[in-house]
Enzyme design. Sequence first.
Site, PDB file in Angstrom:
ATOM      1  N   ASP A 161       5.915  -4.607  -1.961  1.00  0.00           N
ATOM      2  CA  ASP A 161       5.150  -5.691  -1.339  1.00  0.00           C
ATOM      3  C   ASP A 161       5.060  -6.889  -2.277  1.00  0.00           C
ATOM      4  O   ASP A 161       5.155  -8.030  -1.842  1.00  0.00           O
ATOM      5  CB  ASP A 161       3.741  -5.225  -0.942  1.00  0.00           C
ATOM      6  CG  ASP A 161       2.890  -6.402  -0.476  1.00  0.00           C
ATOM      7  OD1 ASP A 161       3.270  -7.021   0.526  1.00  0.00           O
ATOM      8  OD2 ASP A 161       1.894  -6.727  -1.150  1.00  0.00           O
ATOM      9  N   ARG A 168       8.256 -14.375   0.340  1.00  0.00           N
ATOM     10  CA  ARG A 168       7.649 -14.990   1.535  1.00  0.00           C
ATOM     11  C   ARG A 168       6.962 -16.302   1.178  1.00  0.00           C
ATOM     12  O   ARG A 168       7.033 -17.292   1.909  1.00  0.00           O
ATOM     13  CB  ARG A 168       6.650 -14.027   2.183  1.00  0.00           C
ATOM     14  CG  ARG A 168       7.315 -12.857   2.886  1.00  0.00           C
ATOM     15  CD  ARG A 168       6.297 -11.774   3.206  1.00  0.00           C
ATOM     16  NE  ARG A 168       5.229 -12.273   4.051  1.00  0.00           N
ATOM     17  CZ  ARG A 168       4.001 -11.751   4.104  1.00  0.00           C
ATOM     18  NH1 ARG A 168       3.690 -10.697   3.368  1.00  0.00           N
ATOM     19  NH2 ARG A 168       3.096 -12.264   4.881  1.00  0.00           N
ATOM     20  N   SER A 183       2.010  -5.806   4.783  1.00  0.00           N
ATOM     21  CA  SER A 183       1.674  -6.120   3.396  1.00  0.00           C
ATOM     22  C   SER A 183       0.284  -5.565   3.043  1.00  0.00           C
ATOM     23  O   SER A 183       0.105  -4.850   2.046  1.00  0.00           O
ATOM     24  CB  SER A 183       1.713  -7.644   3.219  1.00  0.00           C
ATOM     25  OG  SER A 183       1.148  -8.038   2.000  1.00  0.00           O
ATOM     26  N   LYS A 187      -0.680  -1.657   0.804  1.00  0.00           N
ATOM     27  CA  LYS A 187      -1.533  -1.539  -0.388  1.00  0.00           C
ATOM     28  C   LYS A 187      -2.714  -0.607  -0.122  1.00  0.00           C
ATOM     29  O   LYS A 187      -3.120   0.157  -0.993  1.00  0.00           O
ATOM     30  CB  LYS A 187      -2.004  -2.925  -0.824  1.00  0.00           C
ATOM     31  CG  LYS A 187      -0.874  -3.727  -1.458  1.00  0.00           C
ATOM     32  CD  LYS A 187      -1.256  -5.174  -1.741  1.00  0.00           C
ATOM     33  CE  LYS A 187      -1.233  -5.991  -0.487  1.00  0.00           C
ATOM     34  NZ  LYS A 187      -1.065  -7.424  -0.682  1.00  0.00           N
TER      35      LYS A 187
HETATM   36  N1  URA Z   1      -2.834 -10.640   2.184  1.00  0.00           N
HETATM   37  C1  URA Z   1      -1.852  -9.788   1.807  1.00  0.00           C
HETATM   38  O1  URA Z   1      -2.067  -8.915   0.995  1.00  0.00           O
HETATM   39  N2  URA Z   1      -0.634  -9.932   2.352  1.00  0.00           N
HETATM   40  C2  URA Z   1      -0.350 -10.888   3.260  1.00  0.00           C
HETATM   41  O2  URA Z   1       0.772 -10.951   3.716  1.00  0.00           O
HETATM   42  C3  URA Z   1      -1.371 -11.775   3.645  1.00  0.00           C
HETATM   43  C4  URA Z   1      -2.614 -11.629   3.088  1.00  0.00           C
END
Ligand code: URA
Length: 426
Positions: A161, A168, A183, A187
Amino acid sequence: MMHPVDFIREKRDGKSHDPAALGAWVRAFTAGEVPDYQVAAWLMAVYFRGLNEDETLALTEAMASSGEMLDLEGLGPTVDKHSSGGVGDKTTLVVAPILAAAGAVVAKMSGRGLAHTGGTIDKLESIPGFRSSLDKDEFLRQAKTVGMVVAGQSADLAPADGRLYALRDVTATVDSIPLIASSIMSKKLAAGAGAIVLDVKVGKGAFMKTPEAAKELAALMVRLGRRAGRRVAAVISRMDQPLGQAVGNAIEVQEAIRTLNGEGPADLTELALTLAEEGLALAGLPPERARAVWQSGSALAKFREFVAAQGGDPRVVDEPERLALAPEVEEVRADSGGVVSALDALKVGVAAMRLGGGREKKGDPVDHGVGVYLLKKIGDPVRPGEVLARLYHRGRGLEEARALVASAYRVAEAAETPSLVVEVVR
Ligand code: URA
């Protein structure tokens, strides 16, 4: 693995990836076998063509397992909490001790602020002595003994990520619902909690600008988490104006402590209790305990115990004024009388950053003492010349911050005050 060019073409042409092939693609780019330009091209194809739910789940699970997956099994009912990011959002500092005092275990990894949004770790580091870098053993030990631990996100948590997010960020592909959902959820899955409560922000100061988009994101994250074997709920809350009255670092910790003490702003109190009730329900604990431990002072005592366990000075909990604010104070006053009808969260967030409270770029130091205190919020009556906000500063960025805060306010004859919590998605 499929050849990168064929894989990119498949998505470019609007076809669906086989979930196993998508997993192999994530493993290949994490291992450095696919160059950035091919990953970037694929991200743009995803941005336009989207991912179906099976593809999004495959992406989420592959990113979650790209690094270490924490095992919190055996600690009791574990609850994690995540906010999609906002201004003045010190909710974790209130929700986590409520959950822990009510019998849940909160073992949380948090981020630092970036751009106009603050980060929980920066806020906590305004407490003298507080340590946010814990090794895995310390982290798990404190989860067990205190029931609450908050540490900086380890580099080994969902590294795929980290790689995708960085790409991104520089290819205009951040604001894609499947990419945001995967994303965030990758996590949360890697961090190991059995129950996850999400605070999805909607409005001017948030990623999601409309309630429809926020609802789509929230519902997708809830389904992804559930399909991955976790219990998940999402609270959609408004982020048109900052949450609470304090925006900064030390000043937000002061407000969080006052809120745990029953003396905080109504919006922050309401959101924190709503999130805590949802988290307890997911963990199989009675939701009404949230309000009970908040009212009895045991959530405040839990916060004190947590601060001391991570090396922080616990006296700040009883005397929040020990958290030093910058010595210079500038007031922003109303030009005309009426009712506050708008208070732009984005502008207030940028103002706090310009004073030195946030980072212009990754790795910049943060001034914990500067910040903005909003005496008036949407719906409050004001008289001409009355103080709207105070800026705590050291001279840096003052003129720009002052102009931003002054222009963030709109005073009209009347104002609508939409409710803070828009919806709960379970
Ligand atoms: N927070 C994240 O961790 N990822 C994203 O893509 C957007 C907000």
